[in-house]
Design a protein around this motif. Structure first.
Motif, mmCIF file in Angstrom:
data_model
loop_
_atom_site.group_PDB
_atom_site.id
_atom_site.type_symbol
_atom_site.label_atom_id
_atom_site.label_comp_id
_atom_site.label_asym_id
_atom_site.label_seq_id
_atom_site.Cartn_x
_atom_site.Cartn_y
_atom_site.Cartn_z
ATOM 1 N N ALA A 1 3.997 5.708 -0.634
ATOM 2 C CA ALA A 1 4.421 4.364 -0.920
ATOM 3 C C ALA A 1 5.461 4.251 -2.113
ATOM 4 N N CYS A 2 6.257 3.391 -1.765
ATOM 5 C CA CYS A 2 7.307 3.131 -2.884
ATOM 6 C C CYS A 2 7.189 1.857 -3.834
ATOM 7 N N ARG A 3 7.094 2.179 -5.050
ATOM 8 C CA ARG A 3 6.753 0.961 -6.041
ATOM 9 C C ARG A 3 8.073 1.147 -6.911
ATOM 10 N N ASP A 4 8.763 0.011 -7.201
ATOM 11 C CA ASP A 4 9.588 0.098 -8.392
ATOM 12 C C ASP A 4 10.811 1.233 -8.124
ATOM 13 N N GLY A 5 11.198 1.398 -6.696
ATOM 14 C CA GLY A 5 11.904 2.435 -6.428
ATOM 15 C C GLY A 5 11.635 3.899 -6.378
ATOM 16 N N ARG A 6 10.191 4.261 -6.676
ATOM 17 C CA ARG A 6 9.666 5.618 -6.883
ATOM 18 C C ARG A 6 8.617 5.598 -5.641
ATOM 19 N N TRP A 7 8.770 6.809 -4.992
ATOM 20 C CA TRP A 7 7.811 7.181 -3.917
ATOM 21 C C TRP A 7 6.797 7.967 -4.447
ATOM 22 N N THR A 8 5.671 7.565 -4.217
ATOM 23 C CA THR A 8 4.185 8.570 -4.744
ATOM 24 C C THR A 8 3.353 8.611 -3.601
ATOM 25 N N ILE A 9 2.699 9.706 -3.616
ATOM 26 C CA ILE A 9 1.674 10.071 -2.551
ATOM 27 C C ILE A 9 0.429 9.250 -2.720
ATOM 28 N N GLU A 10 -0.164 8.599 -1.743
ATOM 29 C CA GLU A 10 -0.982 7.734 -1.587
ATOM 30 C C GLU A 10 -2.594 8.467 -1.262
ATOM 31 N N THR A 11 -2.291 9.173 -0.164
ATOM 32 C CA THR A 11 -3.282 9.858 0.488
ATOM 33 C C THR A 11 -2.857 11.029 1.557
ATOM 34 N N SER A 12 -3.484 11.778 2.017
ATOM 35 C CA SER A 12 -3.355 12.727 3.056
ATOM 36 C C SER A 12 -4.191 12.517 4.322
ATOM 37 N N SER A 13 -3.931 12.912 5.349
ATOM 38 C CA SER A 13 -4.764 12.884 6.656
ATOM 39 C C SER A 13 -4.467 14.124 7.569
ATOM 40 N N ALA A 14 -5.379 14.520 8.435
ATOM 41 C CA ALA A 14 -5.141 15.501 9.354
ATOM 42 C C ALA A 14 -4.840 14.781 10.576
ATOM 43 N N SER A 15 -4.902 13.316 10.680
ATOM 44 C CA SER A 15 -4.341 12.744 11.769
ATOM 45 C C SER A 15 -3.312 11.574 11.666
ATOM 46 N N GLN A 16 -2.318 11.839 12.560
ATOM 47 C CA GLN A 16 -1.180 10.898 12.324
ATOM 48 C C GLN A 16 -1.397 9.378 12.512
ATOM 49 N N ALA A 17 -2.423 9.169 13.518
ATOM 50 C CA ALA A 17 -2.961 7.671 13.662
ATOM 51 C C ALA A 17 -3.572 6.951 12.503
ATOM 52 N N ASP A 18 -4.584 8.003 12.002
ATOM 53 C CA ASP A 18 -5.129 7.423 10.652
ATOM 54 C C ASP A 18 -4.150 7.287 9.519
ATOM 55 N N ALA A 19 -3.086 8.081 9.347
ATOM 56 C CA ALA A 19 -2.291 8.023 8.430
ATOM 57 C C ALA A 19 -1.370 6.651 8.497
ATOM 58 N N GLU A 20 -0.992 6.640 9.961
ATOM 59 C CA GLU A 20 -0.111 5.333 9.954
ATOM 60 C C GLU A 20 -0.809 4.138 9.753
ATOM 61 N N ALA A 21 -2.191 3.975 10.091
ATOM 62 C CA ALA A 21 -2.991 2.905 9.984
ATOM 63 C C ALA A 21 -3.257 2.644 8.232
#
Length: 572
Positions: free
Chosen positions: A12-32
């Motif tokens: 996620a991008c906040r104030d111009g900085r990208w940080t990791i929110e979570t990780s998933s084994a499924s692309q569909a779950d990650a996009e949701a």
């Protein structure tokens, strides 16, 4: 053939900085999940990165990305908090735990304006700015009042809100009064000279407060947290007296509540687990980085200076602030590693080893609670049942019985004791009361003296803990009985007092078994003490003691023996 491992990270991008929110084994779950994150406050974009790892190599590809335009209203909100100390006086708000709460509550405002909680409370102009900033103060007071009134019969939210506003009025009156005083200028006179002049002129009951005002006036002119930290480090290194060290520590701890400053100090970290490991090292004064040849104002050099001060135990409030950061990150949802669940477990175990290299858990009850929450997330089981299972599942990670005891006893000092206290007691009973022998508790092949030292450490920990007296006695008495049986059954004393050895060797070995580190006071230690007393009653004992000692060493051996006798309580 090395198989491939695939994972999807949501950023996620906040104030111009990208940080990791979570990780998933499924692309569909990650996009949701990414679509949900995009609706969050201050999030201007999200993306999903697919990572394919084969062996030691990895390839990353962006498989999903969305952005949105944020309308900058300029409005700052008060952060949610999970706890707030129940202050009875305004002095407690100025103290470490009170400041920790304020720094978390008003984090967005403080970061935007480049000030710390202590500066705001002591500089009248900054205090007025915060009070006048929309509804920030009302919102903050409301959140704290609600939190503090929850579950209490002696107050409610309304009453607590009135008390907190009373504290605010008192803080304001003191800051307004101080603003009218002409105090020494640190910039004009230098830190040590300004402190000395104020201490000499101020009344004792006002001195510490006015010293904080004087420092706040100086630091509020510096709107960079990194610059503030460089300044406090310049003051900390020559600080000699306790008052000055406390003063510097107060402001340094507030500065370390700023996340960006910590990121600068730690440098680039590959994962959250690595970042927390470095933060733990820094808090304990064990952080290592490459600072040689760097400019004096570089993050690497400043990190080294701060690390040195923390290693000297000169900044206890600053250490507490770092511990609180570790606690909150451990309790949060963000993964410690990138990739497979096994890597997450490995990263967690590495943090446990950093937090508990011996038998004392760094951070005490707060960290024990955070570790338990993290374990419950790894198990994916919530509620009290999940925390109870997490407690048991964590124990093997500590390996040594004394470390297990340290973790469980630290839990008794946490907020979890009210909900899982019965589980803690059951685990302690299973570990130290039910076993039938020392060898069932200490199952590895460590030598007898190390086995005894391990159980003695547990006894001391239990006796000094917050357990109820009945449970303390049950564990301590049981371990004493097992130690006594171990000494008899394994003929420990007979092997120590072997007549084929010189008497002075046997005597010192026997005395070592009478030390508080080897055996606790009780049945086991009495077995050793009886043999020592028997030797002491022998005619011409001291002559026999040094009979096999070279003449030049006799006096030293006798002196050391008497020192050991005194330490073991034989000459008191």
């Amino acid at each position: 053939m090395v198989g491939k491992r695939e994972s999807f990270e949501v950023l996620a991008c906040r104030d111009g900085r990208w940080t990791i929110e979570t990780s998933s084994a499924s692309q569909a779950d990650a996009e949701a999940f990414a679509r949900k994150v995009l609706n969050g406050q201050g999030v201007s974009g999200v993306k999903v990165v697919r990572e394919v790892a084969r062996g030691d190599t990895a390839r990353e590809t962006v498989v999903f990305e969305q952005t949105r335009e944020l309308r900058d209203s300029g409005k700052i909100f008060v952060n949610d908090i999970d706890e707030a100390p129940y202050c009875e006086t305004v002095e407690e708000i100025y103290a470490a735990r009170g400041r920790q709460t304020l720094n978390r509550l008003f984090r967005a405002y403080l970061d935007k304006n480049g000030v710390t909680a202590t500066e705001v409370m002591h500089d009248f102009r900054e205090l007025r700015r915060l009070v006048d900033a929309d509804s920030l103060m009302a919102s903050g007071v409301g959140k704290v009042a609600t939190l503090q009134a929850k579950g209490r019969d002696d107050t409610d939210t309304g009453k607590r809100r009135d008390v907190l506003y009373g504290f605010l009025d008192e803080i304001t009156v003191r800051a307004r009064s101080a603003s009218e005083k002409k105090l020494p200028s640190i910039r004009a006179e230098g830190f040590e000279a300004a402190v000395a002049r104020l201490v000499a002129s101020a009344s004792p009951d006002q001195c510490d407060y006015l010293l904080r005002v004087m420092v706040a006036r100086e630091l509020v002119q510096q709107r960079s947290f990194f610059g503030k930290l460089a300044q406090t480090m310049d003051w900390a290194e020559p600080a000699q007296d306790d008052r000055t060290r406390v003063l510097v520590d107060t402001f340094t701890s507030d500065i370390l509540a700023n996340a960006e400053t910590l990121q600068d100090l730690l440098g680039l970290q590959p994962t959250l687990g690595a970042a927390l490991g470095s933060l733990i090292d820094l808090a304990q004064g064990r952080f290592e980085n490459e600072s040689e040849g760097r400019p004096d104002d570089s993050p690497e050099v400043l990190a080294g200076r701060l690390n040195a001060m923390l290693g000297l135990d000169a900044l206890p409030d600053s250490r507490a602030m770092l511990v609180d950061r570790v606690r909150r990150q451990l309790e949060a949802k963000s993964p410690l590693s990138k990739g497979e669940p096994e890597q997450e477990t490995e990263a967690f175990r590495a943090l446990i080893d950093k937090l508990m290299p011996t038998d004392d858990l760094f951070g005490g009850g707060a960290i024990a609670e955070a570790l338990t929450h993290r374990q419950s997330r790894i198990l994916n089981k919530g509620g009290v049942a999940g925390l109870k299972e997490a407690t048991g599942r964590l124990l093997p990670a500590f390996a040594d019985p004394a470390r297990k005891a340290g973790y469980l006893l630290a839990l008794t000092e946490s907020r979890l004791v009210d909900s899982i206290g019965d589980e803690i007691s059951q685990q302690l009973e299973s570990l130290f009361i039910r076993p039938e022998s020392v060898k069932q508790i200490v199952k590895d092949n460590r030598p007898p003296n190390k086995k005894m030292q391990t159980l003695t450490t547990v006894v001391h920990k239990v006796r000094g803990s917050g357990l109820d007296d009945r449970m303390k006695s049950r564990i301590a008495d049981r371990l004493d009985e097992l130690l006594a049986s171990y000494i008899v059954d394994d003929r420990i004393l007979e092997r120590v007092d072997d007549p084929s050895r010189p008497l002075h060797v046997r005597a010192f070995m026997l005395l070592s078994m009478c030390t508080p580190e080897m055996l606790p006071e009780g049945k086991a230690s009495q077995l050793a003490r009886k043999i020592v007393v028997k030797h002491l009653k022998r005619p011409n004992f001291e002559t026999e003691l040094v009979a096999d000692v070279p003449p030049a060493e006799k006096e030293r051996v006798l002196r050391d023996f008497h020192v050991q006798l005194y330490r073991c309580g034989f000459m008191q």
